[in-house]
Design a protein around this motif. Sequence first.
Motif, PDB file in Angstrom:
ATOM      1  N   SER A  43       5.315   7.566 -61.415  1.00  0.00           N
ATOM      2  CA  SER A  43       4.561   8.344 -62.400  1.00  0.00           C
ATOM      3  C   SER A  43       3.310   7.587 -62.853  1.00  0.00           C
ATOM      4  N   TYR A  44       3.457   6.281 -63.076  1.00  0.00           N
ATOM      5  CA  TYR A  44       2.318   5.438 -63.466  1.00  0.00           C
ATOM      6  C   TYR A  44       1.259   5.437 -62.360  1.00  0.00           C
ATOM      7  N   ASP A  96      -3.436  -4.298 -66.902  1.00  0.00           N
ATOM      8  CA  ASP A  96      -3.831  -2.902 -66.704  1.00  0.00           C
ATOM      9  C   ASP A  96      -5.215  -2.860 -66.079  1.00  0.00           C
ATOM     10  N   ILE A 125       0.999  -2.567 -58.354  1.00  0.00           N
ATOM     11  CA  ILE A 125       0.855  -2.315 -59.784  1.00  0.00           C
ATOM     12  C   ILE A 125       0.593  -3.678 -60.417  1.00  0.00           C
ATOM     13  N   ASN A 137       0.747   7.747 -60.123  1.00  0.00           N
ATOM     14  CA  ASN A 137       0.116   9.071 -60.107  1.00  0.00           C
ATOM     15  C   ASN A 137      -0.943   9.206 -61.195  1.00  0.00           C
ATOM     16  N   LYS A 138      -0.655   8.697 -62.390  1.00  0.00           N
ATOM     17  CA  LYS A 138      -1.631   8.777 -63.489  1.00  0.00           C
ATOM     18  C   LYS A 138      -2.906   8.023 -63.137  1.00  0.00           C
ATOM     19  N   LYS A 139      -2.757   6.846 -62.519  1.00  0.00           N
ATOM     20  CA  LYS A 139      -3.922   6.051 -62.113  1.00  0.00           C
ATOM     21  C   LYS A 139      -4.709   6.764 -61.004  1.00  0.00           C
ATOM     22  N   ASN A 142       9.537   5.913 -62.965  1.00  0.00           N
ATOM     23  CA  ASN A 142       8.502   5.607 -63.959  1.00  0.00           C
ATOM     24  C   ASN A 142       7.271   4.997 -63.297  1.00  0.00           C
ATOM     25  N   ASN A 143       7.491   4.112 -62.328  1.00  0.00           N
ATOM     26  CA  ASN A 143       6.363   3.464 -61.660  1.00  0.00           C
ATOM     27  C   ASN A 143       5.615   4.428 -60.746  1.00  0.00           C
ATOM     28  N   THR A 176      13.350   3.063 -63.162  1.00  0.00           N
ATOM     29  CA  THR A 176      12.151   2.227 -63.063  1.00  0.00           C
ATOM     30  C   THR A 176      11.260   2.707 -61.927  1.00  0.00           C
TER      31      THR A 176
END
Length: 134
Positions: free
Chosen positions: A28-29, A122, A118, A31-33, A25-26, A22
Amino acid sequence: TNLEVIIEMAIQNLTNGIDQKTLLNNISYINKKIIKNEFEISKRSKNQVFKLKYRFVSKDDYKKILLKLNYNDYVSCSSEDDPQTYGSGIVYVFNKLYPLYDIHGDKTDILLYIKIKIPDEDGHLPVISFHESE
């Protein structure tokens, strides 16, 4: 097996209760943002003092550091931090050692305190704290 359970419990203790998958994954999330510039630095006073001291003039100054956050920088997470201002979601705290130049041009390694939420919905990531660790 018992060994696998013990290892998983040790990992959860190291990650303050969040499992490793988790957390990764977070990150990574996040980083994408950051790559999409979908983040905002809070105008808290400590953040403003930091911005002036280290001459941060654009989002790119923050972005290059935020994109280097990794598993080893993780400190903790919690479910709320000022939901009226930042909405509901999970707050992640990181400490990142990073070399910066101060207003006198002197380069020094600074331990940064970075707190990112986070949001449940979204949208843009609020970077609640981005300053020297105390």
